[in-house]
Design an enzyme around this catalytic site. Structure first.
Site, PDB file in Angstrom:
ATOM      1  CB  CYS A  74      63.886  10.639 -22.265  1.00  0.00           C
ATOM      2  SG  CYS A  74      62.089  10.797 -22.366  1.00  0.00           S
ATOM      3  NE  ARG A 103      63.606  13.723 -30.885  1.00  0.00           N
ATOM      4  CZ  ARG A 103      63.502  12.751 -30.001  1.00  0.00           C
ATOM      5  NH1 ARG A 103      63.127  12.997 -28.747  1.00  0.00           N
ATOM      6  NH2 ARG A 103      63.792  11.495 -30.325  1.00  0.00           N
TER       7      ARG A 103
END
Length: 313
Positions: free
Chosen positions: A239, A13
């Site tokens: 991110c 992920r």
């Protein structure tokens, strides 16, 4: 307290999400199988998010089906809203990770709403959550925000208290989203959170390694009683909504450190290393970590040469 730790593998992920070139679903499935075979029992396999915002994760529902066929695996999926949580549950997810940020600026960048709105949305999720679904909170930017800078401990603790009051039996993960946390800051917040919310049974810590402090902050959290740690094979990560953040602390580095300390991880480093090598070699991946180089083929060859030289003497 138990010395054993639980490592949550987040490369599928957090590690895959910033990669631009499409990773075929079968390639992702093969990674899941190999990571599970290495002894990792909790794997964050993906996220139910907008496929426009994070196209790499649009096959998470397919990977849930793959994970369901792996004995002993507890697959978890990240959700940013109650609506996405409903989609995940309908697809078969039984372990949700609800993410919100401690900082207003990052929460707006990440999920397009205020922190207060995310808390209200979390309450709606709790009202609708089936009884057989496990839940975790990922508190992003708990230590540092890419827009607001270092986070003061007091306001973060107040947010933690509000979330715990709503449901005290969830696992709470304090996340160093930018990798700018220092060991003393991590120790301070972990200790304060445990003291103010003793009803929380499981605390977790999520480290990024932007400044090479991922292992140091992981150890600081361990010293304060945290026993669940996120990590990504190959040190993948970053991110999309936190400018400057690089990869997660590498799973192979974390396993090596804890095993060297005599702390059980349940993970086979020998089986993990080739998976980490392949993860780091994915086109478009931003890899990190040190153990792969230190324990890789070159290191093994040098060790054999040294052994032969000793025998010759």
């Amino acid at each position: 307290m138990s010395k054993a730790v639980e490592i949550v593998e987040v490369a599928p992920r957090d590690g895959f999400q910033p990669i631009g070139p499409w990773i075929p679903t079968e390639t992702k499935a093969a990674f899941l199988r190999r990571l599970a075979a290495a002894g990792l029992r909790r794997i964050e396999i993906g996220s139910f998010v907008s496929p426009t915002a994070v196209p790499q994760l649009r096959d998470t529902a397919d990977l849930l089906e793959v994970a369901a066929r792996l004995p002993g695996l507890r697959p978890q999926v990240l959700v940013p809203t109650a609506r996405r949580a409903r989609e995940a549950v309908q697809a078969g997810a039984r372990f949700l990770v609800y993410v919100l940020s401690a900082s207003e600026a990052h929460n707006q960048s990440n999920v397009r709403r205020s922190v207060a709105e995310s808390v209200e949305d979390y309450a709606r999720l709790l009202d609708a959550l089936p009884g057989d679904v496990e839940l975790r909170i990922n508190l992003a930017t708990a230590f540092d925000c890419p827009f607001d800078g270092r986070m003061a401990v007091g306001p973060v603790l107040e947010l933690v208290r509000r979330l715990v009051a709503m449901r005290p039996d969830v696992e709470i993960c304090l996340c160093d989203t930018t990798g700018r946390a220092t060991p003393d800051h991590v120790a301070q917040l972990c200790a304060a959170a445990a003291a103010c919310c003793p009803q929380v049974a499981n605390w977790a810590y999520h480290a990024h390694d932007t400044y090479g402090l991922g292992l140091a902050t992981t150890y600081a959290a361990y010293q304060e009683g945290v026993r669940v740690f996120d990590a990504a094979a190959g040190g993948l990560g970053g991110c999309p909504f936190a400018p400057g953040a690089t990869g997660n602390v590498a799973t192979e580095d974390v396993v090596w450190m804890f095993e060297r300390m005599g702390t059980d991880t349940g993970v086979s480093l020998e089986a993990l290393l080739p998976v980490a090598q392949d993860a780091a070699a994915l086109p478009g991946a931003s890899a990190g970590g040190r153990a792969r180089q230190a324990l890789g083929p070159c290191a093994a060859a040098e060790e054999r040469i040294t052994s032969l030289e000793k025998s010759a003497r």
